[in-house]
Design an enzyme around this catalytic site. Structure first.
Site, PDB file in Angstrom:
ATOM      1  N   GLY A 126       0.848  -1.202   0.000  1.00 43.11           N
ATOM      2  CA  GLY A 126       0.000   0.000   0.000  1.00 43.11           C
ATOM      3  C   GLY A 126       0.874   1.239   0.000  1.00 43.11           C
ATOM      4  N   GLY A 145      -0.321   4.767  -0.954  1.00 40.61           N
ATOM      5  CA  GLY A 145      -1.482   5.266  -0.204  1.00 40.61           C
ATOM      6  C   GLY A 145      -1.146   6.378   0.779  1.00 40.61           C
ATOM      7  N   LEU A 177      -1.668   6.563   4.095  1.00 43.19           N
ATOM      8  CA  LEU A 177      -1.028   6.213   5.367  1.00 43.19           C
ATOM      9  C   LEU A 177       0.496   6.165   5.213  1.00 43.19           C
ATOM     10  CD1 LEU A 177      -1.424   5.176   8.325  1.00 43.19           C
ATOM     11  CD2 LEU A 177      -1.287   2.877   7.385  1.00 43.19           C
ATOM     12  N   ARG A 216       0.029  -0.998  -6.596  1.00 41.66           N
ATOM     13  CA  ARG A 216      -0.299  -1.231  -8.014  1.00 41.66           C
ATOM     14  C   ARG A 216       0.263  -0.109  -8.884  1.00 41.66           C
ATOM     15  NH1 ARG A 216      -5.804  -2.367  -5.712  1.00 41.66           N
ATOM     16  NH2 ARG A 216      -5.906  -4.617  -5.513  1.00 41.66           N
ATOM     17  N   LYS A 229      -5.891  -1.308  11.484  1.00 41.84           N
ATOM     18  CA  LYS A 229      -7.327  -1.435  11.670  1.00 41.84           C
ATOM     19  C   LYS A 229      -8.045  -1.019  10.392  1.00 41.84           C
ATOM     20  CE  LYS A 229      -9.670   2.047  13.546  1.00 41.84           C
ATOM     21  NZ  LYS A 229      -9.849   3.294  12.804  1.00 41.84           N
ATOM     22  N   ASP A 255      -2.855  -0.121  16.961  1.00 37.99           N
ATOM     23  CA  ASP A 255      -3.850   0.875  17.362  1.00 37.99           C
ATOM     24  C   ASP A 255      -3.025   2.108  17.660  1.00 37.99           C
ATOM     25  OD1 ASP A 255      -5.410   2.631  18.912  1.00 37.99           O
ATOM     26  OD2 ASP A 255      -6.761   0.998  19.448  1.00 37.99           O
ATOM     27  N   HIS A 256      -3.061   3.096  16.760  1.00 39.92           N
ATOM     28  CA  HIS A 256      -2.082   4.181  16.899  1.00 39.92           C
ATOM     29  C   HIS A 256      -2.258   4.981  18.190  1.00 39.92           C
ATOM     30  CE1 HIS A 256      -5.212   6.783  15.167  1.00 39.92           C
ATOM     31  NE2 HIS A 256      -4.515   7.816  15.593  1.00 39.92           N
ATOM     32  N   GLU A 290     -13.363  15.281  17.304  1.00 39.82           N
ATOM     33  CA  GLU A 290     -12.640  15.716  16.098  1.00 39.82           C
ATOM     34  C   GLU A 290     -13.396  16.857  15.431  1.00 39.82           C
ATOM     35  OE1 GLU A 290     -10.821  12.536  13.623  1.00 39.82           O
ATOM     36  OE2 GLU A 290     -12.457  11.378  14.471  1.00 39.82           O
ATOM     37  N   ASP A 343     -15.146   2.541  14.174  1.00 37.27           N
ATOM     38  CA  ASP A 343     -13.962   3.322  13.824  1.00 37.27           C
ATOM     39  C   ASP A 343     -13.178   3.772  15.062  1.00 37.27           C
ATOM     40  OD1 ASP A 343     -12.348   4.702  11.872  1.00 37.27           O
ATOM     41  OD2 ASP A 343     -13.243   6.572  12.568  1.00 37.27           O
ATOM     42  N   HIS A 383      -9.680   2.436  19.722  1.00 35.46           N
ATOM     43  CA  HIS A 383      -9.028   3.513  20.476  1.00 35.46           C
ATOM     44  C   HIS A 383      -9.677   3.770  21.842  1.00 35.46           C
ATOM     45  CE1 HIS A 383      -7.291   4.009  16.630  1.00 35.46           C
ATOM     46  NE2 HIS A 383      -8.142   4.865  16.134  1.00 35.46           N
TER      47      HIS A 383
HETATM   48  C1  BG6 Z   1      -8.442   6.734  13.040  1.00 36.01           C
HETATM   49  C2  BG6 Z   1      -9.861   6.802  12.556  1.00 36.01           C
HETATM   50  O1  BG6 Z   1      -8.154   5.454  13.531  1.00 36.01           O
HETATM   51  O2  BG6 Z   1      -8.246   7.692  14.066  1.00 36.01           O
HETATM   52  C3  BG6 Z   1     -10.182   8.205  12.058  1.00 36.01           C
HETATM   53  O3  BG6 Z   1     -10.047   5.872  11.516  1.00 36.01           O
HETATM   54  C4  BG6 Z   1      -9.863   9.224  13.107  1.00 36.01           C
HETATM   55  O4  BG6 Z   1     -11.543   8.304  11.665  1.00 36.01           O
HETATM   56  C5  BG6 Z   1      -8.464   9.039  13.640  1.00 36.01           C
HETATM   57  O5  BG6 Z   1      -9.988  10.503  12.513  1.00 36.01           O
HETATM   58  C6  BG6 Z   1      -8.205   9.937  14.836  1.00 36.01           C
HETATM   59  O6  BG6 Z   1      -6.854   9.849  15.162  1.00 36.01           O
HETATM   60  P1  BG6 Z   1      -6.095  11.077  15.830  1.00 36.01           P
HETATM   61  O7  BG6 Z   1      -4.736  10.538  16.125  1.00 36.01           O
HETATM   62  O8  BG6 Z   1      -6.102  12.181  14.829  1.00 36.01           O
HETATM   63  O9  BG6 Z   1      -6.884  11.415  17.057  1.00 36.01           O
END
Ligand code: BG6
Length: 517
Positions: free
Chosen positions: A32, A35, A37, A66, A172, A201-202, A240, A259, A264
């Site tokens: 990817g 992309g 990310l 691709r 995810k 999971d960031h 957000e 999501d 998270h």
């Molecule tokens: C992602 C979600 O995992 O986290 C998004 O898919 C969301 O929809 C994002 O905007 C929020 O992350 P952060 O780090 O900007 O709070």
């Protein structure tokens, strides 16, 4: 008010104990690679690690997608993007970094891509002395995970005998509900052992999120009062300003519960509420998370009593007009997808019995903020004749996850003046003020941890499934609900607000309100 030390108006970082190991030489293969990310997060994070001298001495990156790039055009793109973000001083480093980036284009379903990749890895392994250590990053749509991993397995690229490793980072969404997540996991386990799978999971990579465990378990002050004797309720908010942006294709089928909550929000809950782990090791921490999730009371049949859902309508963000969700590109004009949810959790264990955890998250809210508020109980009795117990505010501890990373504690103090004059003060720890910089991006920590073989900040399979098991019945009941019920329950809120008023009612009926410090 700031904490003061030796007359200075900041909290100084006096003694510190840091350990950071250096990872073994490795290659990183990113599926990817053209992309979003890869370009917004992965490449910049790898470059920052490189600048900080935290990458192995020998490493290479292979981007796969691709799109028809060559090694050179891929490098040019990387250099152009990174030089926009970095100053001229790092130009030399940028060239050095880009020389380690390579590219393969191909169709993810075609076997020839994997044989080309195998050959490429062997060549690069010789050049960079990586002992066949490699990490595969799945930055592709989730429906491709299984076939990519099966193909890697078929060609022996996932072979890991302990002396050289092969690890896979999976983004995810990990599944769509309990059943699909279990099936995906089963397929991955046909090729990989659990210790080779890094479910990312960031949120867990954010410094302030990691700080929750240090705060709780490296201070003796808070843990004794971290329970239902002293805490009245806990509130977790991830708000957000952004809307769905260009992700309608994914978000229409996801919604905020899949999501944000299943991953998270539940991870934040687990760190705040878990018991002390036996040690700061991955399995010990995951063991406590699973124990906690098993104690989370399941939602009642009428989940509405505990979950308020909403969808953003038109409104204003930072003074600019924005359209409602249903008018966003790629969104159905009749969409029933929730972009906001406020949820009440109860945890049935000795520590938390009777303490509600209120959590809310949504898009197009008034302000971007992620925070955890721990609201302590009020004093049991007022000795001040003019003040009732209700006049004395409760102590609040706020963990700011972003954007102003830090910790705030409120307390009551005497205000100079008349004999009984009280005001609420705050003790602030501001991350940037104390440490002189913004915390590093979460992906830096997580990529480095994967290279180090540390799964602490990744999600173990049982924890992931337990989180799905909490939400799946609710998601299913929503999907099967008659249209008039959905219309009644999906509250439209104006963009730029704090969500539908029904989210306030959720707390009001318990005699509480959302804290806004
Ligand atoms: C992602 C979600 O995992 O986290 C998004 O898919 C969301 O929809 C994002 O905007 C929020 O992350 P952060 O780090 O900007 O709070």
């Amino acid at each position: 008010m700031k904490l003061t030390q030796q007359g200075k108006k900041i909290l100084t970082c006096k003694d510190f104990f840091c350990t950071e190991s250096h990872p073994k030489s490795t290659g990183m293969v990113i599926f990817g690679a053209s992309g979003d990310l890869t370009h917004r997060k992965l490449i910049p994070s790898l470059f920052n690690l490189f600048l900080k001298d935290l990458l192995p001495d020998d490493f290479y990156i292979v981007g796969i997608s691709r799109t028809n790039f060559t090694d050179d055009t891929f490098r040019e793109k990387i250099v152009a993007e990174l030089s926009n973000e970095n100053d001229v001083d790092s130009d030399e480093k940028l060239r050095e970094f880009s020389k380690r980036c390579f590219y393969l284009s191909g169709d993810y379903e075609s076997l020839s891509l994997y044989s080309d990749l195998k050959w490429r890895i062997k060549e690069l392994d010789k050049e960079f002395h990586t002992d066949m250590n490699k990490i595969f990053y799945m930055a592709v749509p989730p429906d491709l995970y299984t076939s990519i991993i099966e193909n890697l397995g078929d060609l022996g690229l996932t072979y890991d005998d302990g002396s050289s490793y092969s690890r896979v980072i999976v983004e995810k969404p990990f599944g769509f509900d309990l059943e699909s997540a279990t099936e995906l996991d089963r397929k991955l386990h046909l090729v990989l052992r659990e210790d080779q799978i890094y479910r990312i999971d960031h949120y867990l990579g954010k410094e302030t999120v990691q700080n929750i465990l240090i705060f709780r378990f490296a201070n003796s002050l808070f843990e004794p009062i971290w329970n239902n004797h002293y805490i009245d309720n806990v509130q977790i908010t991830v708000a957000e300003e952004l809307g769905v942006e260009h992700r309608a294709g994914y978000y229409e089928h996801a919604g905020v519960i899949r999501d944000m909550f299943q991953n998270h929000m539940m991870q934040l809950l687990s760190l705040v509420a878990m018991e002390p782990p036996a040690s700061f090791g991955a399995n010990e921490i995951h063991d406590e998370k699973i124990k906690l999730f098993r104690s989370v009371r399941r939602f009642p049949k009428n989940a509405n009593e505990w979950i308020i859902r909403g969808q953003y309508g038109a409104g204003k963000i930072n003074g600019n007009d924005v359209v409602g969700y249903r008018n966003e590109n790629g969104v159905s004009p009749e969409s029933k997808t929730e972009t906001f949810a406020a949820v009440k959790f109860l945890i049935d264990n000795w520590r938390w019995n009777g303490v509600p955890f209120y959590m809310k998250s949504g898009k197009r809210l008034q302000k971007r903020v992620s925070e955890i508020i721990v609201a302590f109980k009020r004093v049991p009795h007022s000795i001040f004749p003019q003040l009732s117990v209700d006049d004395i505010p409760a102590n609040i501890l706020k963990i700011n996850i972003q954007p102003e990373e830090g910790i705030v504690l409120t307390f009551q103090a005497k205000h100079p003046g008349p004999k009984l004059c009280m005001s609420t003060l705050t003790m602030d720890f501001d991350y940037e003020e104390v440490f002189g910089d913004k915390p590093p991006d979460a992906y830096e920590r997580l990529l480095l941890d994967c290279m180090l073989g540390d799964q602490t900040l990744f999600i173990r399979d049982d924890v992931m499934k337990e989180a799905w098991s909490i939400f799946t019945p609710v998601l299913e009941s929503w999907e099967n609900a008659p249209e008039e019920q959905v219309n009644r329950e999906l509250h439209i809120y104006p963009s730029g607000s704090w969500g539908p008023p029904e989210a306030d009612e959720l707390l009001k009926k318990d005699g509480r309100e959302w804290y806004q410090l």
